[in-house]
Scaffold this active site. Structure first.
Site, PDB file in Angstrom:
ATOM      1  N   GLU A 138     -16.772  27.284  45.846  1.00  0.00           N
ATOM      2  CA  GLU A 138     -16.926  27.980  44.574  1.00  0.00           C
ATOM      3  C   GLU A 138     -17.020  26.972  43.425  1.00  0.00           C
ATOM      4  O   GLU A 138     -16.663  25.801  43.568  1.00  0.00           O
ATOM      5  CB  GLU A 138     -15.722  28.906  44.309  1.00  0.00           C
ATOM      6  CG  GLU A 138     -15.589  30.021  45.348  1.00  0.00           C
ATOM      7  CD  GLU A 138     -14.467  31.014  45.039  1.00  0.00           C
ATOM      8  OE1 GLU A 138     -14.670  32.202  45.270  1.00  0.00           O
ATOM      9  OE2 GLU A 138     -13.379  30.600  44.580  1.00  0.00           O
ATOM     10  N   ASP A 176     -10.804  31.605  36.080  1.00  0.00           N
ATOM     11  CA  ASP A 176     -11.578  30.372  35.820  1.00  0.00           C
ATOM     12  C   ASP A 176     -11.985  30.139  34.359  1.00  0.00           C
ATOM     13  O   ASP A 176     -12.445  31.076  33.691  1.00  0.00           O
ATOM     14  CB  ASP A 176     -12.908  30.406  36.583  1.00  0.00           C
ATOM     15  CG  ASP A 176     -12.798  30.852  38.010  1.00  0.00           C
ATOM     16  OD1 ASP A 176     -11.671  31.069  38.497  1.00  0.00           O
ATOM     17  OD2 ASP A 176     -13.850  30.994  38.648  1.00  0.00           O
TER      18      ASP A 176
END
Ligand code: FRU
Length: 514
Positions: A198, A22
């Site tokens: 998430e 990420d």
């Protein structure tokens, strides 16, 4: 890192070596430098031992790798995803006599729990000191992560959205100082649940006044009074196409509560390689907001080839400009468009182009003219009137060495009420295959009968293709792993009816890593 390997993208960010996932902590500083942090395992080519890697850029394409910004403190700790803000007014007290203090808020992951920690930087985001009284939020959970912080000016408060991942809840917290946090509300069970929520993002986006405008990103087109927010939530696993994907909800935010505009679920990207996207902090509110996502999918991110010269895994998407618009038959659609890259063009005019491509194609061998292997192409379709449109516009990028190719196209089904299906296909690349490495992707959009014009813009960069359809009304990200270098492009049309005009352009892009 060696950025010359055949699979290494040349205008996209990828880590020097080892495993990246990420994007984290992205912000624009007062000097005009963009900071990108990222989930980084500097000791392996799979996830684990998570740190915050760091890179900086002035133009969002030319990146300079920086030293690792945040390290785990002990064996078994992971510095998980989070965000960063500039504490201009020193609300935290960490920055006396300083307006460029940076506070990062992230999840500390251990076997026992996930808590929210902060770290502060007095040197503009290069080195961080962990706050002595961490954690700043702890709820005795192993599934509580990914804080994204914004500044809410009307109440002079910091706001954090944090995922209670396996409860399908996004918690909204507020704070006067980044250290004391109060739970304000929950947003829950919306859209696609998958198995976990998430990486939430809450961001204010400008609304376009008129979605049919040909150039959506002209600031003159934004209605600054009609401010909207989106809450973007990534889900993993359990995406409709498998694995991980991001969805967004347009709505309003009052400082403590987020309220959706409608009950619809909208996907951020129609491909399978766009996850955990984050919006930069400190982009002026009336400008298109800039995002970058991780161009992979947890179903195969840790299995794909690592590149012949250097063992690295994963790339980021190119930076995207984002606004909201009411489009044909759909309100509050996210328009995502590439952050401008014309400064990377290898020539001032297109390397190949055609103003009328009627039932024919152009084939262009770019093996010598575009040594980077990175290029941009566009197909502009003008049809008068739209209702009579038939035919297809297609693109193929192939390897003259191995015969592998990736391809895609648009169906111009004007007779079907303007329904315009778009497709991508990576099934004919052979460097990686796996049951979850889905072959083909498609989406559809309604074309505005009055607008008529339709544009497909694509960026190809060795092992990643991103397409932006109809001014970004749909965006699709697709990675692929050819055994041979793609060196030839074919842009063509079939079965166009008279009155449909297709023009194409191809630009080479210079490597930002060379
Ligand atoms: C999303 C994610 C986050 C977590 C991070 C760990 O891809 O699972 O929820 O913070 O990756 O690297």
């Amino acid at each position: 890192g060696d950025y010359n390997g055949a699979l290494r993208p040349q205008i996209h960010y990828s880590p020097p070596i080892d495993f990246m996932n990420d994007p984290n902590g992205m912000f624009l500083d007062a000097n005009g430098t963009y900071h990108l942090y990222y989930q980084y395992n500097p000791t392996d080519i799979v996830a684990g031992n998570q740190h915050w890697g760091h890179a900086t850029s002035r133009d969002l394409y030319t990146w300079e790798n920086q030293k690792i910004a945040i390290y785990p403190g002990a064996e078994g700790e992971g510095i998980f995803s989070g965000s960063a803000v500039i504490d201009v007014n020193n609300t935290s007290g960490f920055f006396p006599n300083q307006t460029n203090g940076v506070v990062a808020m992230y999840t500390l992951n251990t076997a026992q729990e996930e808590v929210q920690d902060i770290a502060y930087s007095t040197d503009g985001g290069y080195t961080f000191t962990k706050y002595a009284s961490n954690p700043v939020i702890s709820i005795n959970s192993t599934q509580f992560r990914d804080p994204k912080v914004l500044w809410y000016a009307p109440t002079k408060s910091w706001v954090a959205v944090i995922s209670y991942a396996q409860d399908f809840v996004i918690g909204i917290f507020t704070s006067p100082n980044l250290t004391n946090w109060t739970h304000a509300s929950n947003f829950s069970h919306a859209g696609l649940l998958g198995l976990q929520y998430e990486c939430p993002n809450l961001v204010s986006l400008p609304m376009l006044k008129n979605a049919s405008l040909a150039e959506p990103l002209d600031p003159a087109n934004f209605a600054s009074t009609d401010e909207m927010y989106i809450l973007q939530i990534s889900i993993n696993p359990g995406a409709p196409q498998g694995g991980s994907i991001s969805q967004y909800f347009p709505g309003t935010f009052n400082g403590t509560h987020f309220t959706t505009a409608d009950a619809a679920t909208r996907l951020t990207d129609f491909g399978k390689d766009n996850y955990a996207g984050q919006f930069f902090y400190n982009i002026p509110a009336t400008s298109p907001q800039i995002s970058i996502a991780w161009a992979s999918n947890w179903e195969y991110a840790q299995l794909v080839p690592t590149g012949p010269l250097e063992d690295f895994r994963s790339f980021m998407t190119i930076p995207r400009l984002n606004v909201l618009a009411n489009t044909t038959r759909s309100e509050y659609t996210l328009l995502s468009y590439p952050y401008p890259y014309s400064s990377l063009y290898t020539t001032p005019t297109p390397l190949a182009n055609s103003s009328t491509l009627a039932n024919t194609s152009i084939l262009y061998d770019y093996s010598t003219t575009i040594p980077s292997g990175a290029l941009s192409f566009s197909m502009n379709i003008t049809s008068i009137p739209v209702a009579n449109t038939t035919g297809t516009a297609n693109f193929t990028f192939l390897s003259s060495i191995t015969g592998e190719y990736v391809r895609g196209g648009v169906f111009l089904n004007g007779g079907n009420g303007g329904d315009t299906p778009v497709w991508l296909d990576r099934s004919h690349t052979y460097g990686f295959s796996n049951p979850f490495f889905t072959d083909k992707f498609s989406t559809s959009l309604w074309r505005d009968p009055d607008t008529q014009d339709f544009r497909l813009l694509g960026v190809l960069d060795r092992s990643i293709l991103e397409v932006f359809v109809s001014n970004g009304e749909r965006a699709g990200t697709m990675t692929f792993f050819p055994q041979g270098v793609l060196d030839t492009v074919i842009l063509g049309t079939n079965d166009l009816n008279p009155g449909v005009q297709v023009s194409v352009e191809l630009y080479g892009l210079r490597s930002t890593w060379a």
